[in-house]
Design an enzyme around this catalytic site. Structure first.
Site, PDB file in Angstrom:
ATOM      1  N   ASN A  79      44.371  33.204  44.006  1.00  0.00           N
ATOM      2  CA  ASN A  79      44.603  32.380  45.198  1.00  0.00           C
ATOM      3  C   ASN A  79      44.116  30.935  45.120  1.00  0.00           C
ATOM      4  OD1 ASN A  79      45.685  34.494  47.099  1.00  0.00           O
ATOM      5  ND2 ASN A  79      43.740  35.448  46.567  1.00  0.00           N
ATOM      6  N   ARG A 136      36.111  55.669  41.231  1.00  0.00           N
ATOM      7  CA  ARG A 136      35.603  54.567  40.411  1.00  0.00           C
ATOM      8  C   ARG A 136      34.136  54.857  40.123  1.00  0.00           C
ATOM      9  NH1 ARG A 136      32.857  49.466  41.937  1.00  0.00           N
ATOM     10  NH2 ARG A 136      33.069  48.012  40.204  1.00  0.00           N
ATOM     11  N   HIS A 163      34.555  45.611  35.094  1.00  0.00           N
ATOM     12  CA  HIS A 163      35.914  45.264  35.513  1.00  0.00           C
ATOM     13  C   HIS A 163      36.955  45.797  34.525  1.00  0.00           C
ATOM     14  CE1 HIS A 163      34.159  41.547  37.804  1.00  0.00           C
ATOM     15  NE2 HIS A 163      34.269  42.593  38.616  1.00  0.00           N
ATOM     16  N   ASN A 205      36.001  54.545  46.131  1.00  0.00           N
ATOM     17  CA  ASN A 205      35.077  53.600  45.510  1.00  0.00           C
ATOM     18  C   ASN A 205      33.827  53.570  46.378  1.00  0.00           C
ATOM     19  OD1 ASN A 205      33.670  51.487  44.396  1.00  0.00           O
ATOM     20  ND2 ASN A 205      35.263  49.958  44.648  1.00  0.00           N
ATOM     21  N   ARG A 233      36.247  30.323  49.554  1.00  0.00           N
ATOM     22  CA  ARG A 233      37.086  29.690  50.572  1.00  0.00           C
ATOM     23  C   ARG A 233      36.266  28.718  51.417  1.00  0.00           C
ATOM     24  NH1 ARG A 233      39.408  35.448  52.455  1.00  0.00           N
ATOM     25  NH2 ARG A 233      37.165  35.814  52.149  1.00  0.00           N
ATOM     26  N   ARG A 245      25.657  35.907  41.775  1.00  0.00           N
ATOM     27  CA  ARG A 245      25.018  36.187  40.488  1.00  0.00           C
ATOM     28  C   ARG A 245      24.942  34.916  39.653  1.00  0.00           C
ATOM     29  NH1 ARG A 245      28.945  41.129  39.892  1.00  0.00           N
ATOM     30  NH2 ARG A 245      27.746  42.813  40.873  1.00  0.00           N
ATOM     31  N   GLU A 265      43.354  47.816  40.826  1.00  0.00           N
ATOM     32  CA  GLU A 265      42.471  48.805  40.213  1.00  0.00           C
ATOM     33  C   GLU A 265      42.700  50.189  40.792  1.00  0.00           C
ATOM     34  OE1 GLU A 265      38.314  46.913  39.358  1.00  0.00           O
ATOM     35  OE2 GLU A 265      39.191  45.804  41.035  1.00  0.00           O
ATOM     36  N   GLY A 323      41.170  33.931  41.130  1.00  0.00           N
ATOM     37  CA  GLY A 323      42.221  33.765  40.136  1.00  0.00           C
ATOM     38  C   GLY A 323      43.622  33.857  40.722  1.00  0.00           C
ATOM     39  N   GLY A 330      36.507  36.202  40.834  1.00  0.00           N
ATOM     40  CA  GLY A 330      36.319  36.357  42.271  1.00  0.00           C
ATOM     41  C   GLY A 330      34.852  36.210  42.584  1.00  0.00           C
ATOM     42  N   ASN A 331      34.392  36.876  43.634  1.00  0.00           N
ATOM     43  CA  ASN A 331      32.971  36.845  43.949  1.00  0.00           C
ATOM     44  C   ASN A 331      32.162  37.429  42.799  1.00  0.00           C
ATOM     45  OD1 ASN A 331      30.356  37.969  45.409  1.00  0.00           O
ATOM     46  ND2 ASN A 331      31.237  36.365  46.709  1.00  0.00           N
ATOM     47  N   GLY A 332      32.683  38.501  42.217  1.00  0.00           N
ATOM     48  CA  GLY A 332      32.233  38.981  40.919  1.00  0.00           C
ATOM     49  C   GLY A 332      33.281  38.554  39.912  1.00  0.00           C
TER      50      GLY A 332
END
Length: 402
Positions: free
Chosen positions: A334, A90, A179, A7, A284, A240, A385, A332, A209-211
């Site tokens: 945690n 990826r 995604h 990736n 977090r 974003r 992934e 999602g 998540g962050n994205g």
């Protein structure tokens, strides 16, 4: 079969070497700060982590460093590079050209390059990784797995923007979604966990998540998704903005004399949770601030969760009901309070969760959190992934449909 999954980003190259049949991770890590004088490779080893300084390197150098690490006599996992059977990459954007993973040929490379105009930040560095492997391991087959491919099943009325049609017909401006590899994996995995057939289920998959993105999946096919032409559309994310009135952006451009590049930086790097709090894009840290009673952190969390709730509601309507809601991604998987808060507001759909069980599922634990009385199954799923990329790569190398 040993598959090396890569990736490649603009300044990093993450890797996993996976033995696919047993889903065994033989090695993983990544090169950081590509193009900078203090580049380094970090590796996850059985007894901890190891970093090795690399200095100034390009993507060719990064790939060579990864391959050298894999065969290193001290901490490597294979004796020779001949033990790598294939490489799966990826690739972020496949446009309308790819609706599935593909064996990389010269023709496929040309088609990936044709998508540069709609993915200028991602596809060129993905290609840099492909070219680097070609240079170092020219005889090893490579496969491209596209983030956008899974969403190519969206109907036209879902992916078109209400702009003049010439912008779609001439410039291919439309919703593509991202995604996709994660949404495909999770929608299959959640049905496997529930011992049910994914081919006849209505699933809302929340990769948070962050994205972050949410997809509406009917009978195994994506029919809508929150990200668009770029990953900026949809949910509020770490940095974003997600959905925003374009008129607001035009107003800011005119008032502050912003360029298009300025605006891209603002909505991609300076907005979202970071933009609202001024603290961090890491949820977090936001949760820690909420525990301390920080009102701006709580405001950001309320905004973040509201966007998720709105998309779930919209997709439940679009699907005409929902059988399964899956939570995945860093948040999602945690962030138990976020799952609880969202599900409490989905009681109109018949959602009921076991809050005690919900609180236990984090840090690598997955499972169903809905009660037996719930009309909708709610499940926490660990996305993978890299394994999906490895599986697609194996299938293509063996001549099967991915």
């Amino acid at each position: 079969m040993n598959i090396l999954v890569l990736n490649c980003g603009s300044s990093s190259a993450k890797y996993k070497l996976i033995e696919v049949k047993s889903n065994t991770i033989l090695a993983e890590g990544g090169v950081e700060k590509i193009g900078l004088p203090d580049g380094f490779i970090k590796m996850k080893l059985e007894d901890g982590k190891k970093n090795v300084d690399l200095g100034l390197i390009n993507h060719d150098g990064a790939i060579k460093a990864i391959l050298d690490a894999l065969v290193n006599p001290e901490y490597g996992c294979i004796k020779t590079l001949n033990e790598i059977d294939a490489v799966g990459h990826r690739v972020v954007h496949g446009g309308e050209k790819f609706n599935k993973s593909m064996l990389i040929t010269d023709e496929v490379k040309d088609m990936i390059k044709e998508c540069y105009s709609i993915a200028p930040l991602h596809n060129p560095v993905n290609m840099a990784g492909i070219d680097a492997i070609t240079n170092v391991l020219p005889d090893v087959p490579q496969v491209a797995v596209f983030d956008t491919a899974f969403h190519q099943t969206m109907p036209k009325h879902a992916y078109l923007y209400p702009l003049p049609m010439k912008y779609y017909e001439e410039d291919h401006v439309r919703r593509y979604g991202f995604h996709g590899t994660s949404h495909r994996f999770v929608s299959r995995r959640v049905c496997e966990m529930l011992n049910t057939d994914w081919r006849d289920k209505k699933i809302i998959c929340c990769h948070i998540g962050n994205g972050a993105s949410i997809s509406a999946i009917r009978n195994g096919e994506s029919i809508d998704t929150s990200m668009g032409l770029t990953p900026t559309e949809g949910l509020m994310m770490g940095t974003r903005s997600g959905d925003i009135d374009p008129g607001a952006l035009i107003f800011l451009m005119e008032k502050y004399n912003l360029t298009a590049k300025d605006l891209m930086r603002i909505v991609n790097k300076e907005s979202g949770v970071l933009g609202i709090t001024g603290i961090s894009s890491d949820m977090r840290e936001i949760c820690d601030e909420i525990d301390k009673g920080n009102p701006i952190a709580q405001l950001a969390m309320d905004m973040y969760e509201l966007r998720i709730l709105k998309y779930i509601g919209a997709y439940a309507a679009e699907l005409n009901g929902v059988d399964i809601i899956a939570f995945t991604g860093g948040v999602g998987e945690n962030q138990t309070p976020t799952r609880r808060n969202i599900c409490r507001n989905l009681e109109y759909l018949g959602v009921k969760i076991n809050e005690e069980l919900n609180d236990k599922l984090w840090r690598g634990k997955e499972g169903e959190i809905s009660t037996p009385e719930s009309k909708v199954k709610v499940v926490v799923v660990m996305t993978d992934e890299e394994y999906m990329i490895a599986r697609d790569t194996e299938a293509i190398i063996e001549g099967r449909e991915p």
